[in-house]
Write a protein that holds these residues in place. Structure first.
Motif, PDB file in Angstrom:
ATOM      1  N   GLU A  24       0.807  -1.265  -0.066  1.00  0.00           N
ATOM      2  CA  GLU A  24       0.055  -0.085   0.092  1.00  0.00           C
ATOM      3  C   GLU A  24       0.952   1.353  -0.073  1.00  0.00           C
ATOM      4  N   LYS A  25       1.847   1.166   0.893  1.00  0.00           N
ATOM      5  CA  LYS A  25       2.690   2.337   1.008  1.00  0.00           C
ATOM      6  C   LYS A  25       3.539   2.720   0.024  1.00  0.00           C
ATOM      7  N   PHE A  26       3.978   1.694  -0.768  1.00  0.00           N
ATOM      8  CA  PHE A  26       5.030   2.364  -1.713  1.00  0.00           C
ATOM      9  C   PHE A  26       4.683   1.413  -3.065  1.00  0.00           C
ATOM     10  N   ASP A  27       5.092   1.957  -4.140  1.00  0.00           N
ATOM     11  CA  ASP A  27       4.699   1.505  -5.294  1.00  0.00           C
ATOM     12  C   ASP A  27       5.781   0.156  -5.751  1.00  0.00           C
ATOM     13  N   ILE A  28       5.157  -0.985  -5.607  1.00  0.00           N
ATOM     14  CA  ILE A  28       5.779  -2.145  -5.854  1.00  0.00           C
ATOM     15  C   ILE A  28       5.692  -2.308  -7.332  1.00  0.00           C
ATOM     16  N   ILE A  29       6.648  -2.470  -8.033  1.00  0.00           N
ATOM     17  CA  ILE A  29       6.516  -2.778  -9.741  1.00  0.00           C
ATOM     18  C   ILE A  29       6.207  -4.282  -9.864  1.00  0.00           C
ATOM     19  N   LYS A  30       6.890  -5.111  -9.331  1.00  0.00           N
ATOM     20  CA  LYS A  30       6.682  -6.628  -9.562  1.00  0.00           C
ATOM     21  C   LYS A  30       6.933  -7.438  -8.335  1.00  0.00           C
TER      22      LYS A  30
END
Lengths: 371, 150, 362
Positions: free
Chosen positions: B7-13
């Motif tokens: 949720e907090k960070f933008d996980i690409i994969k």
């Protein structure tokens, strides 16, 4: 000429020096005999082990792996072989697991014996080196008869071990393991209560538990600072969950505690050896030691981290494979690399003679640091 | 388990490393934030950075941070991809002290620059060495090493 | 001057040599004998130490050169003679050259002071004790010169350590020596030995046991032996003050250490263990009822033999320390000297005063 600073002197210890356990250069800034700053310079033994893996097959890289840490050849070998076996999802026979555990614990004893002799030689006592080497030579002779080499064993392979242990070698290991506790008692009687030794090692090089965590120190160095962390108990591999042994832990974190922890580790390794021998000597039916894989068919894919608790700490072999017969990238995480970083923090404000007492107690080996 | 991280960070994969280690790809500017979060948040407590290593996939670099949690006995891997030319990323030696030499080694062997590193210089190779050997396109051009040529 | 001087005087007057030459030649011949004794002792002692230490570590020591290794030191000496004499470019030439001489020659000079037998003292001075210690305060100065002049930071550290060491360890020695002189009433080494004649209970070790222990410890510090070999701490400074020396200059440092070990042990034997006196005061020469001159010669040989036994027992103990103990930190050792040994030696002197007073009353 600028004003000459007459108080502070910068000297160079190494790279050729009897006490640096290999080729390590320490740039030490001294004021009188007090150390103000230490800067380790490494890289004199860099052999490009990680680059070598990219041009070789998995089976061609296997003999090279022993040399990452030549005193703990079996541990490095196991980390690599286990990594490939995890990637290929194969399970080795149970007897091979016992043989691997047995040889790794023998290797741990050998490595600690050499550490003991050399540590005391650094402090100026010339006799314990020879006493420790008597036991080490016995183990080296046994391993030479088993694998053909005294130091770079090249014994493990993908799927098990290369040769079976004959019964007479098992009996020799049993005789050694029965006699070894009396040797350890001899070392303890000679060294542990010696007032010169205790005055030089107690309260020097104190490593707090928090500092050890920040620097990612593992192994006996961490256990001497009060944290009971050992990979063999926390996430057991091979057959360690079936064996009965303790983890020696001491609280203070000075050089003396590290010495006592390693002495106790040798005793625990001896117990493990006796338990493995129990199983190997009694069970005659189970004889499969090698899955006999075709080396050219090893073309794994994926990324794996394989860990082992080696004599100096946590060693990891990280393989990144892309399905071809050569690995894409192999990374070795070696414990001495991080212990060498620690030197500036724990040896500051000590005197110059204390530097050798602290440095020797960390058990740093240069081939591990430089790879 | 890593829901609040996603949720907090933008996980690409997200994928899995053998044996059972979750691996998250994030972008290079988020690295310090992610590692701080994973170290301090009470549901993870990744108190130890096992190692940092870099890989050269032909088109780009990939740096992986292996984290270990003593409390929960599990590991996590955080990866970023960096472009080939002018590869730069933030240094994490303020969060984990042992990243200092790891990043020096990556700089030495790959040529990736770490911003805000206290002492970024070559560690394993001599200071006068030209080139970064662990790159796939490395050709040994140093005159002093010519004995190896056929 | 004893029996040998009388024989010598007779012989010289028969060949009509003038008197002034006789006296000069007498001193020169004495010194030559002491020097020859030094060479033989050192040759033997180097091999002895190597074999003895090997015995402690279950090894054999040198056993190839000569019968069981007895020619090893000669072979080493020959090899060292052929080595190149290197002068580092940053070195102070004059001091670099003087340092080995300053370390070795006082030790050679001191061999003349010890009474090896009743008539075998090369220079029977009336203040032998003081002269011995005064001459032996020169070798640490030589070590300082060696450390400074090598132009090498390790050697400098080694040289300065030797200075600190010599300052701190000689004070308890002098206080204990004051006690011994008090017991005997004279500083002449021959007189000290004669005052301990008779049964072994007359030996000075018995009133002054504390002084003996203090003297033994301080002698280890003066001789730079493990556990106190800081100027040359092998695993920290890698040969310390003599790292830049090679060839015969290095041999002088090396052999000087063994020569000093022997002569200091002989000094301790003379002061505390009764010198050349036999334990029960009985000489074989007296028992056999030999005629005058040959009886005196046999008695002298016997006394030499007793002194050698006592010296070698002390050497065995000193080398045993080397085999068994690691090295101290220099700060700990110096603190020990100043805070513990000096008060103890003053206490020892006090006890000896009381004992001498009681002896005077009886």
């Amino acid at each position: 000429m600028n004003s000459v600073n007459t108080n502070i002197m910068e000297i160079n210890i190494g790279p050729q020096h009897p006490s640096t356990h290999g080729v390590l250069r320490l740039k030490v800034t001294l004021e009188g005999e007090k150390i103000l700053n230490i800067e380790p310079v490494i890289g004199y033994l860099h052999r490009g082990m990680e680059k070598m893996a990219e041009n070789r097959n998995y089976i061609q890289y296997l003999p090279v792996v022993d040399r990452i840490d030549y005193l703990s050849g079996f541990f490095c070998s196991y980390a690599y072989v286990n990594a490939v076996e995890l990637l290929m999802n194969i399970e080795i026979p149970i007897k091979a697991k016992y043989i691997r555990t047995l040889t790794m614990e023998m290797n741990r004893i050998m490595s600690h014996l050499l550490w003991l002799g050399c540590y005391l030689l650094d402090l100026g006592a010339t006799s314990p080196l020879f006493y420790a080497f008597i036991e080490r030579e016995k183990l080296m002779d046994i391993l030479e008869d088993l694998t053909g080499a005294r130091m770079m064993y090249n014994y493990y392979t993908f799927g098990g071990v290369k040769k079976d242990i004959p019964v007479d070698i098992l009996k020799r290991i049993y005789d050694f393991a029965k006699h070894f506790p009396s040797s350890v008692k001899e070392y303890e009687d000679l060294i542990s209560d010696n007032p010169i030794f205790t005055s030089r090692t107690m309260k020097t090089g104190i490593l707090a538990k928090e500092t050890a965590e920040q620097f990612s120190i593992t192994g006996a160095n961490l256990r001497a600072s009060g944290a009971a962390k050992d990979l063999r108990k926390d996430s057991p591999y091979l057959i360690y969950n079936l064996l009965d042994f303790n983890i020696p832990v001491k609280q203070t974190g000075d050089s003396y505690c590290r010495y006592i922890t390693r002495i106790n580790e040798m005793k625990e390794s001896n117990k493990i050896i006796l338990q493995c021998l129990d199983r190997l000597l009694t069970d005659e039916n189970d004889n499969e030691i090698n899955l006999k894989l075709n080396p050219l068919s090893i073309k794994p894919e994926g990324e794996v981290i394989s860990e082992v608790e080696s004599s100096r700490g946590l060693m990891q072999c990280i393989i990144s494979a892309d399905g071809s017969s050569n690995p894409l990238r192999i990374k070795w995480r070696t414990p001495s690399f991080y212990a060498a970083q620690l030197l500036n923090t724990i040896a500051k404000n000590h005197l110059l003679p204390d530097l050798m007492a602290v440095f020797g107690s960390l058990d740093i080996i240069m081939p591990e640091v430089d790879r | 388990m890593f829901e609040d991280l996603k949720e907090k960070f933008d996980i690409i994969k997200e994928d899995i490393m053998v044996p059972d280690i979750k691996r998250f790809y994030v972008s290079a500017k988020n690295i310090t934030g992610v590692l701080n979060f994973l170290k301090l948040s009470p549901s993870y407590f990744f108190n130890r950075l096992d190692c940092i290593y870099a890989k050269d996939i032909k088109t780009e670099f990939e740096i992986t941070y292996i984290l270990h949690s003593d409390n929960y006995q599990n590991k996590a891997a955080i990866c970023t991809k960096l472009e080939y030319d002018n590869a730069r990323t933030e240094s994490v030696s303020g969060i984990y002290k042992n990243a200092n030499w790891d990043e020096r080694e990556i700089y030495d062997l790959f040529g990736i620059t770490f911003i805000n590193h206290p002492d970024l210089k070559r560690i394993l190779l001599p200071d006068s060495f030209k080139g970064h050997p662990l790159r796939k396109n490395y050709k040994m051009e140093d005159e002093r090493l010519r004995w190896n040529y056929e | 001057m004893g029996l040998f001087y009388v024989i010598y005087l007779d012989f010289m007057r028969q060949i009509n040599i003038p008197d002034w030459l006789i006296i000069i030649l007498w001193h020169i011949i004495n010194f030559c004998f002491a020097a020859v004794l030094l060479i033989f002792i050192v040759l033997f002692l180097v091999l002895f130490e190597r074999k003895y230490l090997a015995f402690f570590t279950r090894r054999k020591g040198p056993n190839r050169v000569g019968l069981n290794g007895c020619l090893q030191t000669a072979a080493d000496g020959l090899k060292i003679l052929f080595k190149e004499n290197i002068l580092p470019s940053g070195a102070d030439k004059f001091l670099y050259f003087c340092a080995p001489l300053l370390v070795f020659s006082p030790i050679m000079a001191v061999y003349c002071l010890i009474p090896f037998a009743e008539d075998l003292t090369a220079y029977n001075s009336c203040c032998g004790v003081l002269l011995f210690m005064a001459i032996l305060s020169l070798p640490p100065l030589g070590v300082l010169f060696a450390g400074y002049s090598s132009g090498n930071k390790y050697s400098l550290i080694g040289g300065i350590r030797s200075c600190v060491q010599s300052i701190s360890s000689e004070i308890p020695v002098f206080i204990v020596l004051a006690g011994i002189v008090l017991l005997t009433g004279s500083m002449n080494l021959n007189e000290i030995t004669k005052a301990q004649s008779g049964i072994f209970l007359n030996w000075n070790i018995f009133p002054s046991i504390l002084g003996f222990i203090i003297f033994l410890i301080c002698s280890l510090i003066i001789m730079n032996r493990i556990p106190f070999d800081f100027p040359e701490a092998e695993s920290e400074l890698t040969a310390g003050y003599n790292s830049e020396y090679s060839g015969m200059k290095f041999a002088m440092f090396f052999l000087g250490e063994y020569a000093l070990t022997f002569i200091f042990s002989a000094f301790i034997a003379v002061l505390f263990l009764g010198g050349y006196n036999p334990p029960f005061g009985v000489y074989a020469a007296d028992l056999l009822n030999l005629p005058l001159i040959s009886g005196a010669i046999v008695k002298n040989i016997e006394q030499f033999f007793w002194l050698m036994i006592k010296t070698y027992i002390l050497i065995l103990i000193i080398m045993w320390f080397r085999a068994a103990y690691p090295r101290l930190r220099q700060s700990d050792a110096i603190e020990f000297c100043w805070y513990i040994l000096i008060p103890l030696s003053v206490f020892n002197l006090f006890i000896l005063c009381i004992i001498q007073f009681i002896r005077g009353c009886l």
